[in-house]
Design an enzyme around this catalytic site. Structure first.
Site, PDB file in Angstrom:
ATOM      1  N   ARG A 106      10.056 -11.355   0.048  1.00  0.00           N
ATOM      2  CA  ARG A 106       9.733 -11.370   1.436  1.00  0.00           C
ATOM      3  C   ARG A 106       8.979 -12.705   1.447  1.00  0.00           C
ATOM      4  NH1 ARG A 106       7.792  -6.439   4.569  1.00  0.00           N
ATOM      5  NH2 ARG A 106       5.880  -6.674   3.184  1.00  0.00           N
ATOM      6  N   THR A 110       6.415 -15.376   7.226  1.00  0.00           N
ATOM      7  CA  THR A 110       7.480 -14.893   8.211  1.00  0.00           C
ATOM      8  C   THR A 110       8.054 -13.601   7.912  1.00  0.00           C
ATOM      9  OG1 THR A 110       9.079 -15.742   6.804  1.00  0.00           O
ATOM     10  CG2 THR A 110       8.274 -17.435   7.971  1.00  0.00           C
ATOM     11  N   ASP A 202       2.412  -2.161  -2.832  1.00  0.00           N
ATOM     12  CA  ASP A 202       3.586  -3.284  -3.056  1.00  0.00           C
ATOM     13  C   ASP A 202       4.149  -2.771  -4.185  1.00  0.00           C
ATOM     14  OD1 ASP A 202       4.899  -5.563  -4.451  1.00  0.00           O
ATOM     15  OD2 ASP A 202       3.872  -6.560  -3.086  1.00  0.00           O
ATOM     16  N   ASP A 205       4.831  -4.874  -7.380  1.00  0.00           N
ATOM     17  CA  ASP A 205       3.386  -5.087  -8.163  1.00  0.00           C
ATOM     18  C   ASP A 205       3.130  -3.839  -9.035  1.00  0.00           C
ATOM     19  OD1 ASP A 205       3.134  -7.887  -7.434  1.00  0.00           O
ATOM     20  OD2 ASP A 205       1.623  -7.416  -5.930  1.00  0.00           O
TER      21      ASP A 205
END
Ligand code: PRP
Ligand code: URA
Length: 211
Positions: A106, A110, A202, A205
């Site tokens: 991603r 945006t 995340d 991560d």
């Protein structure tokens, strides 16, 4: 057109394991084990309707009719990176599934998915595809992956995720009503950065220890 089916997992083991996945104090090793175990449990639900055929088996005592899963065949396609964490758990249950890969990230500003790698099994047009990504946030990544897989002529697609935002579910159900979604939990909302709240942070991560 077929209605989309959204299946939110209710099994206590899945709920229990997701709670520890959310905990910010859960380290990489346990986090990976939990992602794998939850994926296996969701896969158990998502494969509930696989068709069976009758075969003859000889036990040590007698010849008997037994049932085995019929025909072709599954493909599992993780969305890189975080979807990779779900692969091993599912392969424990379905070792003959072919594995494809879709690399998407991603864009931070945006929130649009950027594709960087795709490799599908050659006979994907004859397979039921299970698309894997622990996080369904805006739904942009899953939608891009589904479109790519549809363009490759897969015959059916099921999306398996661990945590979804309502926004992501809506995007997929509106755009792809034929795609069934199997989801461990549905959270409240997205924050201003497109992260699921409360979520787990995340996923990529936390799986790969890169934060
Ligand atoms: C995460 C996640 C999904 C995507 C979800 O991947 O694993 O692929 O974000 O967000 P969306 O529904 O708004 O598209 P990310 O882009 O962080 O890449 P990574 O797995 O490589 O870290
Ligand atoms: N991707 C993640 O890994 N986590 C989120 O909450 C949203 C997108």
């Amino acid at each position: 057109m077929e209605n989309t089916k959204v299946h939110i997992m209710q099994h206590p083991l899945i709920k229990h394991k997701i709670s520890f996945l959310r905990d910010k104090n859960t380290g990489t090793k346990i986090f990976n084990e939990l992602v794998s175990e939850i994926a296996m449990l969701i896969c158990f639900e998502a494969t509930r309707n696989l068709s069976l055929e009758s075969v003859e088996i000889e036990t040590p005592l007698a010849v008997t009719k037994a049932e085995v899963i019929s025909g072709k065949k599954m493909a599992i396609i993780p969305i890189l990176r975080a979807g990779l964490g779900m692969v091993d758990g599912i392969r424990m249950l379905v070792p003959n599934a072919k594995v494809g890969h879709i690399g998407l990230y991603r864009d931070e500003k945006t929130l649009q998915p950027v594709k960087y790698y795709c490799k599908m099994p050659q006979d994907i047009d004859q397979r039921d595809v299970f698309l894997l990504d622990p996080m369904l946030a805006t739904g942009g990544s899953a939608a891009a992956a589904i479109q790519y897989i549809k363009d490759s002529s897969a015959k059916s697609i099921k999306l398996m995720c661990i945590i979804a935002a309502p926004e992501g579910i809506k995007k997929i159900t509106d755009k792809y009503p034929d795609v069934e979604i199997f989801c461990g939990a549905v959270d409240s909302c997205l924050n201003e950065f497109g992260y699921i709240v409360p979520g787990l942070g995340d996923a990529g991560d936390r799986i790969f220890g890169t934060n």
